[in-house]
Motif scaffolding. Structure first.
Motif, short mmCIF file in Angstrom:
data_model
loop_
_atom_site.label_atom_id
_atom_site.label_comp_id
_atom_site.label_asym_id
_atom_site.label_seq_id
_atom_site.Cartn_x
_atom_site.Cartn_y
_atom_site.Cartn_z
N GLY A 71 0.91 -1.21 -0.13
CA GLY A 71 -0.03 -0.07 0.02
C GLY A 71 0.76 1.30 -0.05
O GLY A 71 0.66 2.20 -0.89
N PRO A 72 1.77 1.56 1.05
CA PRO A 72 2.52 2.52 1.16
C PRO A 72 3.72 2.61 -0.25
O PRO A 72 3.98 3.77 -0.48
N MET A 73 3.94 1.70 -0.65
CA MET A 73 4.77 1.49 -1.84
C MET A 73 3.91 2.09 -3.07
O MET A 73 4.45 2.86 -4.06
N TRP A 74 2.76 1.80 -3.36
CA TRP A 74 2.05 2.26 -4.33
C TRP A 74 1.62 3.49 -4.11
O TRP A 74 1.77 4.49 -5.26
N LEU A 75 1.48 4.13 -2.97
CA LEU A 75 1.31 5.52 -2.87
C LEU A 75 2.55 6.38 -2.91
O LEU A 75 2.34 7.37 -3.74
N GLY A 76 3.51 5.75 -2.76
CA GLY A 76 4.83 6.70 -2.96
C GLY A 76 5.03 6.51 -4.59
O GLY A 76 5.62 7.76 -4.77
N SER A 77 4.77 5.65 -5.09
CA SER A 77 4.97 5.56 -6.47
C SER A 77 4.06 6.42 -7.24
O SER A 77 4.25 7.24 -8.14
N PHE A 78 2.83 6.36 -6.79
CA PHE A 78 1.83 7.35 -7.42
C PHE A 78 2.28 8.83 -7.13
O PHE A 78 2.27 9.61 -8.04
N MET A 79 2.60 9.04 -5.98
CA MET A 79 3.01 10.51 -5.53
C MET A 79 4.19 11.01 -6.50
O MET A 79 4.42 12.22 -6.85
N PHE A 80 5.28 9.95 -6.59
CA PHE A 80 6.62 10.33 -7.25
C PHE A 80 6.20 10.51 -8.80
O PHE A 80 6.59 11.73 -9.35
N SER A 81 5.30 9.73 -9.36
CA SER A 81 5.04 10.26 -10.78
C SER A 81 4.02 11.30 -10.72
O SER A 81 4.25 12.04 -12.03
N SER A 82 3.20 11.74 -10.06
CA SER A 82 2.50 12.75 -10.04
C SER A 82 3.21 14.27 -9.96
O SER A 82 3.14 15.00 -10.51
N VAL A 83 4.30 14.00 -9.14
CA VAL A 83 5.17 15.27 -8.77
C VAL A 83 5.82 15.35 -10.12
O VAL A 83 6.23 16.53 -10.70
N LYS A 84 6.48 14.15 -10.63
CA LYS A 84 7.11 14.51 -11.95
C LYS A 84 6.53 15.10 -13.13
O LYS A 84 6.91 15.73 -13.90
N GLN A 85 5.36 14.54 -13.16
CA GLN A 85 4.32 15.18 -14.32
C GLN A 85 3.93 16.60 -14.06
O GLN A 85 3.84 17.19 -14.92
N ILE A 86 3.62 16.94 -12.88
CA ILE A 86 3.60 18.61 -12.40
C ILE A 86 4.76 19.40 -12.95
O ILE A 86 4.53 20.29 -13.53
N LYS A 87 5.92 18.67 -12.55
CA LYS A 87 7.02 19.72 -12.91
C LYS A 87 7.24 19.61 -14.63
O LYS A 87 7.52 20.92 -14.85
N GLN A 88 6.90 18.65 -15.30
CA GLN A 88 7.07 18.66 -16.93
C GLN A 88 5.94 19.59 -17.25
O GLN A 88 6.25 20.34 -18.21
N LEU A 89 4.72 19.65 -16.63
CA LEU A 89 3.85 20.48 -17.12
C LEU A 89 4.04 22.14 -16.92
O LEU A 89 3.88 23.05 -17.84
N LYS A 90 4.77 22.25 -15.62
CA LYS A 90 5.11 23.60 -15.50
C LYS A 90 6.35 24.10 -16.38
O LYS A 90 6.54 25.15 -16.82
N VAL A 91 7.15 23.29 -16.63
CA VAL A 91 8.03 23.39 -17.81
C VAL A 91 7.58 23.75 -19.01
O VAL A 91 7.92 24.90 -19.77
N ARG A 92 6.79 23.09 -19.44
CA ARG A 92 5.89 23.36 -20.65
C ARG A 92 5.12 24.59 -20.80
O ARG A 92 5.09 25.43 -21.68
N ASP A 93 4.55 24.99 -19.66
CA ASP A 93 3.77 26.44 -19.51
C ASP A 93 4.78 27.31 -19.63
O ASP A 93 4.70 28.36 -20.21
N ALA A 94 5.91 27.40 -19.02
CA ALA A 94 7.16 28.23 -19.24
C ALA A 94 7.35 28.43 -20.43
O ALA A 94 7.80 29.62 -20.83
N GLN A 95 7.90 27.34 -21.14
CA GLN A 95 8.12 27.37 -22.50
C GLN A 95 7.14 28.27 -23.35
O GLN A 95 7.51 29.01 -24.17
N ALA A 96 6.07 27.80 -23.08
CA ALA A 96 4.95 28.48 -23.77
C ALA A 96 4.82 30.11 -23.52
O ALA A 96 4.55 30.87 -24.25
#
Length: 66
Positions: free
Chosen positions: A25-50
């Motif tokens: 359970g915690p492993m799944w939650l940690g993996s989910f949070m890690f991928s979510s934060v990574k995706q949010i950072k990528q979206l912020k970079v794309r917004d800044a580039q736009a």
């Protein structure tokens, strides 16, 4: 890495015993949070580039909006 996981994952699951859910359970939650934060950072970079591209195109037009 994937072949190692496929080979040893079933044996590792047996080692967890009665605590499998409490560990996975915690492993799944940690993996989910890690991928979510990574995706949010990528979206912020794309917004800044736009914004940067939009600002550069406005400067070429003299700062006027279309």
């Amino acid at each position: 890495m994937k072949p190692l996981i496929q080979k040893y994952a079933p044996a590792a699951a047996g080692l967890l015993g009665n605590y499998k859910d409490e560990i996975l359970g915690p492993m799944w939650l940690g993996s989910f949070m890690f991928s979510s934060v990574k995706q949010i950072k990528q979206l912020k970079v794309r917004d800044a580039q736009a914004k940067k591209r939009n600002g550069a195109s406005r400067a070429k037009r003299g700062g006027k909006r279309c």
